[in-house]
Write a protein that holds these residues in place. Structure first.
Motif, PDB file in Angstrom:
ATOM      1  N   MET A   1       0.863  -1.216  -0.078  1.00  0.00           N
ATOM      2  CA  MET A   1       0.098  -0.013  -0.116  1.00  0.00           C
ATOM      3  C   MET A   1       0.821   1.497   0.257  1.00  0.00           C
ATOM      4  O   MET A   1       1.832   1.088   0.549  1.00  0.00           O
ATOM      5  N   SER A   2       0.429   2.325  -0.908  1.00  0.00           N
ATOM      6  CA  SER A   2       1.479   3.320  -0.921  1.00  0.00           C
ATOM      7  C   SER A   2       1.280   4.224   0.417  1.00  0.00           C
ATOM      8  O   SER A   2       0.396   3.981   1.224  1.00  0.00           O
ATOM      9  N   THR A   3       2.255   4.822   0.657  1.00  0.00           N
ATOM     10  CA  THR A   3       2.375   5.758   1.832  1.00  0.00           C
ATOM     11  C   THR A   3       1.020   6.794   2.120  1.00  0.00           C
ATOM     12  O   THR A   3       0.660   6.716   3.067  1.00  0.00           O
ATOM     13  N   SER A   4       0.658   7.405   0.863  1.00  0.00           N
ATOM     14  CA  SER A   4      -0.388   8.304   0.985  1.00  0.00           C
ATOM     15  C   SER A   4      -1.756   7.595   1.262  1.00  0.00           C
ATOM     16  O   SER A   4      -2.627   8.145   1.830  1.00  0.00           O
ATOM     17  N   LEU A   5      -2.005   6.407   0.496  1.00  0.00           N
ATOM     18  CA  LEU A   5      -2.989   5.549   0.773  1.00  0.00           C
ATOM     19  C   LEU A   5      -3.118   5.278   2.181  1.00  0.00           C
ATOM     20  O   LEU A   5      -4.012   5.097   2.962  1.00  0.00           O
ATOM     21  N   GLN A   6      -1.964   4.891   2.782  1.00  0.00           N
ATOM     22  CA  GLN A   6      -2.002   4.226   4.133  1.00  0.00           C
ATOM     23  C   GLN A   6      -2.188   5.369   5.039  1.00  0.00           C
ATOM     24  O   GLN A   6      -3.123   5.212   6.272  1.00  0.00           O
ATOM     25  N   SER A   7      -1.663   6.602   4.914  1.00  0.00           N
ATOM     26  CA  SER A   7      -2.087   7.697   5.747  1.00  0.00           C
ATOM     27  C   SER A   7      -3.584   7.867   5.727  1.00  0.00           C
ATOM     28  O   SER A   7      -4.079   8.404   6.808  1.00  0.00           O
ATOM     29  N   LEU A   8      -4.113   8.187   4.797  1.00  0.00           N
ATOM     30  CA  LEU A   8      -5.565   8.272   4.233  1.00  0.00           C
ATOM     31  C   LEU A   8      -6.384   7.310   5.237  1.00  0.00           C
ATOM     32  O   LEU A   8      -7.174   7.937   5.899  1.00  0.00           O
ATOM     33  N   ASN A   9      -5.864   5.966   5.186  1.00  0.00           N
ATOM     34  CA  ASN A   9      -6.740   5.172   5.816  1.00  0.00           C
ATOM     35  C   ASN A   9      -6.734   5.227   7.124  1.00  0.00           C
ATOM     36  O   ASN A   9      -7.454   5.148   8.047  1.00  0.00           O
ATOM     37  N   GLU A  10      -5.316   5.658   7.803  1.00  0.00           N
ATOM     38  CA  GLU A  10      -4.918   5.897   9.321  1.00  0.00           C
ATOM     39  C   GLU A  10      -6.080   7.266   9.557  1.00  0.00           C
ATOM     40  O   GLU A  10      -6.508   7.236  10.482  1.00  0.00           O
ATOM     41  N   ASN A  11      -6.200   8.439   8.690  1.00  0.00           N
ATOM     42  CA  ASN A  11      -6.782   9.407   9.144  1.00  0.00           C
ATOM     43  C   ASN A  11      -8.090   9.096   9.362  1.00  0.00           C
ATOM     44  O   ASN A  11      -8.881   9.565  10.178  1.00  0.00           O
ATOM     45  N   GLN A  12      -8.830   8.268   8.369  1.00  0.00           N
ATOM     46  CA  GLN A  12     -10.078   7.805   8.284  1.00  0.00           C
ATOM     47  C   GLN A  12     -10.407   7.095   9.773  1.00  0.00           C
ATOM     48  O   GLN A  12     -11.515   7.099  10.260  1.00  0.00           O
ATOM     49  N   SER A  13      -9.647   5.909  10.194  1.00  0.00           N
ATOM     50  CA  SER A  13      -9.796   5.297  11.260  1.00  0.00           C
ATOM     51  C   SER A  13      -9.691   6.375  12.648  1.00  0.00           C
ATOM     52  O   SER A  13     -10.563   6.356  13.267  1.00  0.00           O
ATOM     53  N   THR A  49      -9.546  -2.181  12.557  1.00  0.00           N
ATOM     54  CA  THR A  49      -8.550  -1.005  12.423  1.00  0.00           C
ATOM     55  C   THR A  49      -7.260  -1.631  12.851  1.00  0.00           C
ATOM     56  O   THR A  49      -6.451  -1.050  12.109  1.00  0.00           O
ATOM     57  N   ALA A  50      -7.218  -2.608  13.773  1.00  0.00           N
ATOM     58  CA  ALA A  50      -5.848  -2.827  13.971  1.00  0.00           C
ATOM     59  C   ALA A  50      -5.218  -3.769  12.718  1.00  0.00           C
ATOM     60  O   ALA A  50      -4.108  -3.526  12.246  1.00  0.00           O
ATOM     61  N   LYS A  51      -5.963  -4.470  12.048  1.00  0.00           N
ATOM     62  CA  LYS A  51      -5.505  -5.326  11.014  1.00  0.00           C
ATOM     63  C   LYS A  51      -5.225  -4.151   9.740  1.00  0.00           C
ATOM     64  O   LYS A  51      -4.272  -4.574   9.091  1.00  0.00           O
ATOM     65  N   TYR A  58      -5.328  -8.422  19.056  1.00  0.00           N
ATOM     66  CA  TYR A  58      -5.278  -8.632  20.613  1.00  0.00           C
ATOM     67  C   TYR A  58      -4.759  -7.808  21.347  1.00  0.00           C
ATOM     68  O   TYR A  58      -5.206  -7.081  22.332  1.00  0.00           O
ATOM     69  N   ARG A  59      -3.504  -7.476  21.093  1.00  0.00           N
ATOM     70  CA  ARG A  59      -2.797  -6.319  21.615  1.00  0.00           C
ATOM     71  C   ARG A  59      -3.279  -4.923  21.522  1.00  0.00           C
ATOM     72  O   ARG A  59      -3.541  -4.202  22.667  1.00  0.00           O
ATOM     73  N   TYR A  60      -3.867  -4.683  20.480  1.00  0.00           N
ATOM     74  CA  TYR A  60      -4.640  -3.453  19.969  1.00  0.00           C
ATOM     75  C   TYR A  60      -5.776  -3.393  21.189  1.00  0.00           C
ATOM     76  O   TYR A  60      -6.003  -2.306  21.857  1.00  0.00           O
ATOM     77  N   LEU A  61      -6.508  -4.405  21.170  1.00  0.00           N
ATOM     78  CA  LEU A  61      -7.704  -4.565  22.046  1.00  0.00           C
ATOM     79  C   LEU A  61      -7.405  -4.171  23.410  1.00  0.00           C
ATOM     80  O   LEU A  61      -8.067  -3.640  24.110  1.00  0.00           O
ATOM     81  N   VAL A  62      -6.255  -4.986  23.994  1.00  0.00           N
ATOM     82  CA  VAL A  62      -6.076  -4.896  25.304  1.00  0.00           C
ATOM     83  C   VAL A  62      -5.759  -3.301  25.618  1.00  0.00           C
ATOM     84  O   VAL A  62      -6.088  -2.882  26.540  1.00  0.00           O
ATOM     85  N   TYR A  63      -4.698  -2.764  24.799  1.00  0.00           N
ATOM     86  CA  TYR A  63      -4.542  -1.143  24.654  1.00  0.00           C
ATOM     87  C   TYR A  63      -5.589  -0.377  24.930  1.00  0.00           C
ATOM     88  O   TYR A  63      -5.598   0.498  25.696  1.00  0.00           O
ATOM     89  N   VAL A  64      -6.627  -0.741  23.628  1.00  0.00           N
ATOM     90  CA  VAL A  64      -7.773   0.327  23.624  1.00  0.00           C
ATOM     91  C   VAL A  64      -8.650   0.054  24.977  1.00  0.00           C
ATOM     92  O   VAL A  64      -9.080   1.088  25.658  1.00  0.00           O
ATOM     93  N   LEU A  65      -8.999  -1.087  25.284  1.00  0.00           N
ATOM     94  CA  LEU A  65      -9.720  -1.275  26.369  1.00  0.00           C
ATOM     95  C   LEU A  65      -9.206  -0.806  27.938  1.00  0.00           C
ATOM     96  O   LEU A  65      -9.981  -0.329  28.591  1.00  0.00           O
ATOM     97  N   ASP A  66      -7.890  -1.072  28.020  1.00  0.00           N
ATOM     98  CA  ASP A  66      -7.234  -0.580  29.177  1.00  0.00           C
ATOM     99  C   ASP A  66      -7.307   1.043  29.189  1.00  0.00           C
ATOM    100  O   ASP A  66      -7.500   1.478  30.275  1.00  0.00           O
ATOM    101  N   THR A  67      -6.979   1.581  27.893  1.00  0.00           N
ATOM    102  CA  THR A  67      -7.276   3.114  27.954  1.00  0.00           C
ATOM    103  C   THR A  67      -8.534   3.689  28.391  1.00  0.00           C
ATOM    104  O   THR A  67      -8.674   4.534  29.069  1.00  0.00           O
ATOM    105  N   ALA A  68      -9.440   2.918  27.875  1.00  0.00           N
ATOM    106  CA  ALA A  68     -10.935   3.258  28.007  1.00  0.00           C
ATOM    107  C   ALA A  68     -11.313   3.201  29.685  1.00  0.00           C
ATOM    108  O   ALA A  68     -11.996   4.121  30.045  1.00  0.00           O
ATOM    109  N   ARG A  69     -10.728   1.970  30.113  1.00  0.00           N
ATOM    110  CA  ARG A  69     -11.095   1.749  31.662  1.00  0.00           C
ATOM    111  C   ARG A  69     -10.555   2.908  32.294  1.00  0.00           C
ATOM    112  O   ARG A  69     -10.885   3.559  33.435  1.00  0.00           O
TER     113      ARG A  69
END
Length: 72
Positions: A1-13, A49-51, A58-69
């Protein structure tokens, strides 16, 4: 994936999650209550989003849920 497309996907997320966080805060519910009401759609979205960002779901879910808590 090109850098600009990846950046666009990250911004959308980021924008999608900013919207979800705003909805949660405006709901006058706790994070736990809001997430329970939203059900599996939130978890599915987190995993996708993680994918998209080449993260371990798994690690992303742990991070997000811990941060939300900590925000509650």
């Amino acid at each position: 994936m090109s850098t600009s497309l990846q950046s666009l996907n990250e911004n959308q997320s980021i924008q999608e999650w900013a919207t979800r966080i705003k909805e949660c805060r405006n709901s006058n519910m706790t994070v736990r209550g809001w997430c329970s009401e939203q059900g599996s759609a939130v978890i599915y979205s987190l995993v996708e989003t993680a994918k998209e960002n080449k993260l371990d779901p798994y690690r992303y879910l742990v991070y997000v849920l811990d941060t939300a808590r900590k925000l509650d």
